[in-house]
Motif scaffolding. Structure first.
Motif, mmCIF file in Angstrom:
data_model
loop_
_atom_site.group_PDB
_atom_site.id
_atom_site.type_symbol
_atom_site.label_atom_id
_atom_site.label_comp_id
_atom_site.label_asym_id
_atom_site.label_seq_id
_atom_site.Cartn_x
_atom_site.Cartn_y
_atom_site.Cartn_z
ATOM 1 N N PRO A 41 0.804 -1.236 0.000
ATOM 2 C CA PRO A 41 0.000 0.000 0.000
ATOM 3 C C PRO A 41 0.832 1.278 0.000
ATOM 4 N N GLU A 42 2.007 1.242 0.632
ATOM 5 C CA GLU A 42 2.849 2.445 0.684
ATOM 6 C C GLU A 42 3.483 2.775 -0.663
ATOM 7 N N MET A 43 3.467 1.808 -1.574
ATOM 8 C CA MET A 43 4.101 1.987 -2.876
ATOM 9 C C MET A 43 3.015 2.074 -3.954
ATOM 10 N N ASP A 44 2.859 0.996 -4.758
ATOM 11 C CA ASP A 44 1.882 1.041 -5.849
ATOM 12 C C ASP A 44 0.490 0.578 -5.432
ATOM 13 N N ASN A 45 0.382 -0.080 -4.278
ATOM 14 C CA ASN A 45 -0.908 -0.507 -3.725
ATOM 15 C C ASN A 45 -1.696 -1.372 -4.716
ATOM 16 N N ASP A 46 -1.042 -2.416 -5.218
ATOM 17 C CA ASP A 46 -1.682 -3.326 -6.171
ATOM 18 C C ASP A 46 -2.083 -4.623 -5.477
ATOM 19 N N ASP A 47 -3.319 -5.051 -5.718
ATOM 20 C CA ASP A 47 -3.840 -6.259 -5.086
ATOM 21 C C ASP A 47 -3.513 -7.522 -5.867
ATOM 22 N N TYR A 48 -3.130 -7.375 -7.135
ATOM 23 C CA TYR A 48 -2.863 -8.552 -7.964
ATOM 24 C C TYR A 48 -1.508 -8.424 -8.651
ATOM 25 N N ARG A 49 -0.872 -9.566 -8.812
ATOM 26 C CA ARG A 49 0.410 -9.651 -9.497
ATOM 27 C C ARG A 49 0.419 -10.951 -10.289
ATOM 28 N N ARG A 50 0.598 -10.839 -11.601
ATOM 29 C CA ARG A 50 0.660 -12.001 -12.485
ATOM 30 C C ARG A 50 -0.572 -12.896 -12.342
ATOM 31 N N GLY A 51 -1.732 -12.237 -12.218
ATOM 32 C CA GLY A 51 -2.997 -12.957 -12.256
ATOM 33 C C GLY A 51 -3.463 -13.564 -10.955
ATOM 34 N N ARG A 52 -2.751 -13.319 -9.855
ATOM 35 C CA ARG A 52 -3.210 -13.841 -8.574
ATOM 36 C C ARG A 52 -2.897 -12.819 -7.485
ATOM 37 N N PRO A 53 -3.477 -13.004 -6.276
ATOM 38 C CA PRO A 53 -3.280 -11.993 -5.231
ATOM 39 C C PRO A 53 -1.803 -11.705 -4.981
ATOM 40 N N SER A 54 -1.480 -10.442 -4.845
ATOM 41 C CA SER A 54 -0.102 -10.067 -4.544
ATOM 42 C C SER A 54 0.276 -10.612 -3.168
ATOM 43 N N CYS A 55 1.564 -10.620 -2.877
ATOM 44 C CA CYS A 55 2.060 -11.295 -1.677
ATOM 45 C C CYS A 55 1.399 -10.770 -0.406
ATOM 46 N N HIS A 56 1.231 -9.455 -0.283
ATOM 47 C CA HIS A 56 0.655 -8.918 0.954
ATOM 48 C C HIS A 56 -0.826 -9.235 1.083
ATOM 49 N N LYS A 57 -1.491 -9.514 -0.043
ATOM 50 C CA LYS A 57 -2.888 -9.932 0.027
ATOM 51 C C LYS A 57 -3.003 -11.405 0.424
ATOM 52 N N ALA A 58 -2.028 -12.187 0.018
ATOM 53 C CA ALA A 58 -2.053 -13.620 0.322
ATOM 54 C C ALA A 58 -1.529 -13.936 1.719
ATOM 55 N N PHE A 59 -0.547 -13.147 2.206
ATOM 56 C CA PHE A 59 0.117 -13.484 3.459
ATOM 57 C C PHE A 59 0.059 -12.391 4.520
ATOM 58 N N GLY A 60 -0.488 -11.247 4.164
ATOM 59 C CA GLY A 60 -0.512 -10.135 5.103
ATOM 60 C C GLY A 60 0.663 -9.200 4.884
ATOM 61 N N HIS A 61 0.457 -7.972 5.295
ATOM 62 C CA HIS A 61 1.426 -6.904 5.046
ATOM 63 C C HIS A 61 2.787 -7.216 5.664
ATOM 64 N N ALA A 62 2.808 -7.596 6.925
ATOM 65 C CA ALA A 62 4.076 -7.783 7.637
ATOM 66 C C ALA A 62 4.897 -8.928 7.054
ATOM 67 N N VAL A 63 4.233 -10.049 6.764
ATOM 68 C CA VAL A 63 4.951 -11.200 6.207
ATOM 69 C C VAL A 63 5.493 -10.869 4.816
ATOM 70 N N ALA A 64 4.701 -10.159 4.012
ATOM 71 C CA ALA A 64 5.158 -9.778 2.667
ATOM 72 C C ALA A 64 6.392 -8.890 2.744
ATOM 73 N N LEU A 65 6.363 -7.950 3.654
ATOM 74 C CA LEU A 65 7.515 -7.055 3.826
ATOM 75 C C LEU A 65 8.761 -7.852 4.176
ATOM 76 N N GLN A 66 8.619 -8.801 5.102
ATOM 77 C CA GLN A 66 9.759 -9.611 5.511
ATOM 78 C C GLN A 66 10.192 -10.578 4.413
ATOM 79 N N ALA A 67 9.236 -11.091 3.628
ATOM 80 C CA ALA A 67 9.582 -11.984 2.518
ATOM 81 C C ALA A 67 10.435 -11.256 1.488
ATOM 82 N N GLY A 68 10.071 -10.010 1.204
ATOM 83 C CA GLY A 68 10.880 -9.220 0.282
ATOM 84 C C GLY A 68 12.275 -8.989 0.828
ATOM 85 N N ASP A 69 12.351 -8.641 2.111
ATOM 86 C CA ASP A 69 13.657 -8.426 2.742
ATOM 87 C C ASP A 69 14.498 -9.707 2.688
#
Length: 297
Positions: A91-119
């Motif tokens: 949400p702090e960046m492009d705030n996109d709910d979908y990536r490559r036809g399915r829910p983006s990482c933060h929609k599938a796993f939650g904001h905090a987990v997605a942030l840590q997965a990227g890190d």
């Protein structure tokens, strides 16, 4: 794209994907943190064109190297690219709910987990190079230096910061837009070409040619992305379209108009092909370069 080249692209992408998932899996050391590993794999498994790792593998081959020499760098740059996509969708960046036809990482796993997965992917990329059993230590240092340069404030991350700053401006110039895209999109594409050459022990002249090719390709790639945001559909792209216009973002289409943007992308592609022609056995990459200009997603 010629059938034999399309098959080669699919084979290279599959080889990268198989290797990526051997690097990112739950181990006895990460069983208690399995959720973040699952999120990393979820994003890596989302597919995509795998253009950056393919460029690494192909430039290594063109310079006389092997796939084994290039694979760690190919996977490392795809990890960096995937980490950037996870963060871009937040949400702090492009705030996109979908990536490559399915829910983006933060929609599938939650904001905090997605942030840590990227890190975690961003650090795993460097570990992959350090631990590679094929490359000589001196080559690893060169590859790590390239990866640091293209990822950080002078590269992809810096380009994202510029892009966010431009969102509040209506007076962005074409020169500024090109500089932003050269960092945000172009740095990883140029870096992929350099990584492949370096893994093969290429000459300074070859590395310079590959870098110049990557610069042209990277800018053309971003212009086509901007065009597709206007002309394509969410179903085709697998992500929202029209978001740039809704947010009032400056793009190459808003600066040049649709037709002129197409002409600029085509001209850059021709320049890239001219640079590529100076390498032997370049037909596959030549076809891929043309394909990226004509792509629909």
């Amino acid at each position: 794209m010629e059938a034999k080249h399309k098959q080669r692209l699919e084979e290279l992408a599959a080889a990268v994907e198989q290797q990526l998932l051997t690097y990112v899996q739950v181990t006895p050391e990460t069983q208690r943190q399995a959720k973040v590993v699952e999120a990393m794999r979820y994003s890596l498994e989302a597919g995509g064109k795998r253009i950056r790792p393919v460029l690494v593998l192909e430039f290594c081959r063109l310079c006389g190297g092997t796939q084994e020499q290039a694979m760690a760098a190919a996977c490392a740059i795809e990890m960096i690219h995937t980490f950037s996509l996870i963060h871009d969708d937040l949400p702090e960046m492009d705030n996109d709910d979908y990536r490559r036809g399915r829910p983006s990482c933060h929609k599938a796993f939650g904001h905090a987990v997605a942030l840590q997965a990227g890190d975690a992917l961003s650090t795993a990329a460097f570990g992959v190079l350090i631990d590679d059993p094929v490359l000589e230590p001196s080559v690893k240092i060169q590859l790590l230096h390239i990866l640091v340069e293209i990822t950080g404030a002078a590269g992809m991350i810096g380009g994202q910061i510029m892009d966010m700053a431009f969102e509040t401006r209506s007076d962005v110039t074409l020169e500024e837009q090109e500089a932003m895209c050269a960092a945000k999109t172009g740095a990883l594409i140029r870096g992929a070409c350099r990584l492949g050459c370096t893994a093969a022990g290429a000459s300074a002249e070859q590395i310079t040619l590959a870098d110049q090719y990557g610069a042209k390709l990277g800018l053309a790639f971003q212009i086509v992305d901007d065009i597709l945001d206007v002309t394509s559909t969410s179903e085709v792209l697998g992500k929202p379209v029209g978001s740039d216009a809704q947010e009032g973002k400056v793009t190459f289409v808003t600066l040049l108009g649709l037709e002129q943007a197409r002409q600029k992308a085509a001209a850059l592609t021709e320049e890239a092909k001219g640079l590529l022609a100076q390498f032997p056995d370049h037909e596959f990459l030549l076809d891929l370069t043309e394909e990226l200009l004509m792509r629909e997603k």
